[in-house]
Design a protein around this motif. Structure first.
Motif, PDB file in Angstrom:
ATOM      1  N   ILE A   1       0.821  -1.215   0.000  1.00 55.74           N
ATOM      2  CA  ILE A   1       0.000   0.000   0.000  1.00 55.74           C
ATOM      3  C   ILE A   1       0.857   1.268   0.000  1.00 55.74           C
ATOM      4  N   ASN A   2       2.144   1.142   0.368  1.00 52.36           N
ATOM      5  CA  ASN A   2       3.060   2.291   0.364  1.00 52.36           C
ATOM      6  C   ASN A   2       3.832   2.432  -0.951  1.00 52.36           C
ATOM      7  N   GLY A   3       3.522   1.553  -1.924  1.00 58.88           N
ATOM      8  CA  GLY A   3       4.183   1.637  -3.218  1.00 58.88           C
ATOM      9  C   GLY A   3       5.513   0.921  -3.296  1.00 58.88           C
ATOM     10  N   GLN A   4       5.844   0.091  -2.302  1.00 56.29           N
ATOM     11  CA  GLN A   4       7.097  -0.660  -2.293  1.00 56.29           C
ATOM     12  C   GLN A   4       6.894  -2.031  -2.948  1.00 56.29           C
ATOM     13  N   LYS A   5       7.824  -2.428  -3.851  1.00 60.44           N
ATOM     14  CA  LYS A   5       7.741  -3.742  -4.462  1.00 60.44           C
ATOM     15  C   LYS A   5       7.934  -4.813  -3.403  1.00 60.44           C
ATOM     16  N   THR A   6       7.085  -5.839  -3.445  1.00 58.20           N
ATOM     17  CA  THR A   6       7.181  -6.948  -2.504  1.00 58.20           C
ATOM     18  C   THR A   6       6.461  -8.164  -3.066  1.00 58.20           C
ATOM     19  N   THR A   7       6.762  -9.322  -2.511  1.00 62.01           N
ATOM     20  CA  THR A   7       6.057 -10.549  -2.881  1.00 62.01           C
ATOM     21  C   THR A   7       5.511 -11.261  -1.648  1.00 62.01           C
ATOM     22  N   VAL A   8       5.650 -10.638  -0.476  1.00 60.79           N
ATOM     23  CA  VAL A   8       5.142 -11.211   0.769  1.00 60.79           C
ATOM     24  C   VAL A   8       4.229 -10.189   1.433  1.00 60.79           C
ATOM     25  N   PHE A   9       3.008 -10.636   1.756  1.00 64.14           N
ATOM     26  CA  PHE A   9       2.010  -9.766   2.370  1.00 64.14           C
ATOM     27  C   PHE A   9       1.459 -10.429   3.617  1.00 64.14           C
ATOM     28  N   ASN A  10       1.017  -9.626   4.564  1.00 59.12           N
ATOM     29  CA  ASN A  10       0.330 -10.150   5.735  1.00 59.12           C
ATOM     30  C   ASN A  10      -1.141 -10.335   5.392  1.00 59.12           C
ATOM     31  N   SER A  11      -1.770 -11.279   6.054  1.00 57.66           N
ATOM     32  CA  SER A  11      -3.188 -11.532   5.819  1.00 57.66           C
ATOM     33  C   SER A  11      -3.986 -10.243   6.008  1.00 57.66           C
ATOM     34  N   GLY A  12      -4.810  -9.918   5.044  1.00 57.81           N
ATOM     35  CA  GLY A  12      -5.637  -8.710   5.113  1.00 57.81           C
ATOM     36  C   GLY A  12      -5.002  -7.477   4.491  1.00 57.81           C
ATOM     37  N   ASP A  13      -3.697  -7.536   4.155  1.00 57.69           N
ATOM     38  CA  ASP A  13      -3.044  -6.395   3.508  1.00 57.69           C
ATOM     39  C   ASP A  13      -3.639  -6.139   2.121  1.00 57.69           C
ATOM     40  N   ASP A  14      -3.652  -4.883   1.738  1.00 58.86           N
ATOM     41  CA  ASP A  14      -4.001  -4.546   0.367  1.00 58.86           C
ATOM     42  C   ASP A  14      -2.822  -4.904  -0.528  1.00 58.86           C
ATOM     43  N   ILE A  15      -3.107  -5.436  -1.706  1.00 61.62           N
ATOM     44  CA  ILE A  15      -2.083  -5.815  -2.675  1.00 61.62           C
ATOM     45  C   ILE A  15      -2.318  -4.997  -3.933  1.00 61.62           C
ATOM     46  N   VAL A  16      -1.288  -4.318  -4.415  1.00 64.37           N
ATOM     47  CA  VAL A  16      -1.404  -3.498  -5.608  1.00 64.37           C
ATOM     48  C   VAL A  16      -0.714  -4.231  -6.762  1.00 64.37           C
ATOM     49  N   PHE A  17      -1.496  -4.564  -7.783  1.00 59.95           N
ATOM     50  CA  PHE A  17      -0.968  -5.180  -9.001  1.00 59.95           C
ATOM     51  C   PHE A  17      -0.665  -4.061  -9.989  1.00 59.95           C
ATOM     52  N   GLU A  18       0.546  -4.063 -10.530  1.00 55.32           N
ATOM     53  CA  GLU A  18       0.919  -3.023 -11.488  1.00 55.32           C
ATOM     54  C   GLU A  18       1.497  -3.676 -12.737  1.00 55.32           C
ATOM     55  N   LEU A  19       0.941  -3.301 -13.879  1.00 61.21           N
ATOM     56  CA  LEU A  19       1.440  -3.758 -15.178  1.00 61.21           C
ATOM     57  C   LEU A  19       1.812  -2.522 -15.981  1.00 61.21           C
ATOM     58  N   ILE A  20       3.077  -2.460 -16.389  1.00 60.28           N
ATOM     59  CA  ILE A  20       3.572  -1.345 -17.208  1.00 60.28           C
ATOM     60  C   ILE A  20       4.081  -1.932 -18.516  1.00 60.28           C
ATOM     61  N   VAL A  21       3.501  -1.510 -19.633  1.00 61.06           N
ATOM     62  CA  VAL A  21       3.927  -1.955 -20.957  1.00 61.06           C
ATOM     63  C   VAL A  21       4.740  -0.830 -21.580  1.00 61.06           C
ATOM     64  N   ILE A  22       5.916  -1.167 -22.089  1.00 56.60           N
ATOM     65  CA  ILE A  22       6.833  -0.173 -22.655  1.00 56.60           C
ATOM     66  C   ILE A  22       6.968  -0.431 -24.157  1.00 56.60           C
ATOM     67  N   ASN A  23       6.627   0.570 -24.960  1.00 60.78           N
ATOM     68  CA  ASN A  23       6.726   0.464 -26.410  1.00 60.78           C
ATOM     69  C   ASN A  23       8.007   1.148 -26.877  1.00 60.78           C
ATOM     70  N   SER A  24       9.010   0.356 -27.198  1.00 65.02           N
ATOM     71  CA  SER A  24      10.278   0.891 -27.708  1.00 65.02           C
ATOM     72  C   SER A  24      10.377   0.734 -29.224  1.00 65.02           C
ATOM     73  N   THR A  25       9.269   0.388 -29.860  1.00 65.15           N
ATOM     74  CA  THR A  25       9.275   0.265 -31.314  1.00 65.15           C
ATOM     75  C   THR A  25       9.207   1.650 -31.943  1.00 65.15           C
ATOM     76  N   ASN A  26       9.230   1.679 -33.253  1.00 70.00           N
ATOM     77  CA  ASN A  26       9.105   2.959 -33.955  1.00 70.00           C
ATOM     78  C   ASN A  26       7.698   3.168 -34.509  1.00 70.00           C
ATOM     79  N   HIS A  27       6.721   2.398 -33.996  1.00 66.28           N
ATOM     80  CA  HIS A  27       5.341   2.578 -34.441  1.00 66.28           C
ATOM     81  C   HIS A  27       4.383   2.503 -33.247  1.00 66.28           C
ATOM     82  N   THR A  28       3.215   3.070 -33.419  1.00 63.15           N
ATOM     83  CA  THR A  28       2.195   3.070 -32.367  1.00 63.15           C
ATOM     84  C   THR A  28       1.528   1.702 -32.303  1.00 63.15           C
TER      85      THR A  28
END
Length: 149
Positions: free
Chosen positions: A36-63
């Motif tokens: 919930i504080n924005g820190q990357k982690t893979t271990v949570f306590n029961s009841g903690d909020d979990i934030v899933f983040e997916l970032i796609v990066i387009n390094s091509t030369n087209h849209t």
């Protein structure tokens, strides 16, 4: 003289091949979990909020353009326990109905927070895999594993 011509032809052919290389690696993603504080982690306590983040990066030369997120992204935010049981109170696919356009050099980000319906995950080990359908021939998959204690 023939030897020089052969070398020149080989050099020209190599230049053409390198110049026409595909951009398979030019669309990448970062799929991770945050607390919930924005820190990357893979271990949570029961009841903690979990934030899933997916970032796609387009390094091509087209849209990159897709009718909606579901045409481009499969499986993101779908959670399974270690026995393969599905643990989603709502399917993220129901939320992903917007057109996607990612210009060259830009990023596309989706962030979702669990619990979506105030239903915490039980203690255990979980996984989620996201597949990007870059085009008809290319698919890149990204997986993550996490634990609730």
């Amino acid at each position: 003289m023939k030897r020089i011509n052969v070398y020149m032809c080989m050099l020209l052919l190599l230049t053409i091949i390198v110049g026409c290389s595909s951009d398979d690696e030019d669309v990448t993603a970062i799929y991770h979990l945050l607390d919930i504080n924005g820190q990357k982690t893979t271990v949570f306590n029961s009841g903690d909020d979990i934030v899933f983040e997916l970032i796609v990066i387009n390094s091509t030369n087209h849209t990159l353009k897709y009718a909606d997120e579901r045409d481009f992204i499969n499986g993101a935010f779908i959670v399974y326990n270690s026995e393969g049981q599905l643990f989603n109170p709502i399917l993220a696919d129901d939320l992903m109905i917007h057109p996607v356009s990612i210009p060259p050099g830009e990023q596309f980000k989706i962030v979702l927070q669990w619990p979506w319906l105030k239903v915490p995950l039980p203690i255990g080990k979980y996984s989620s895999t996201c597949t990007l359908n870059i085009d008809e021939k290319r698919k890149n998959s990204y997986s993550l594993n996490f634990e609730i204690r």
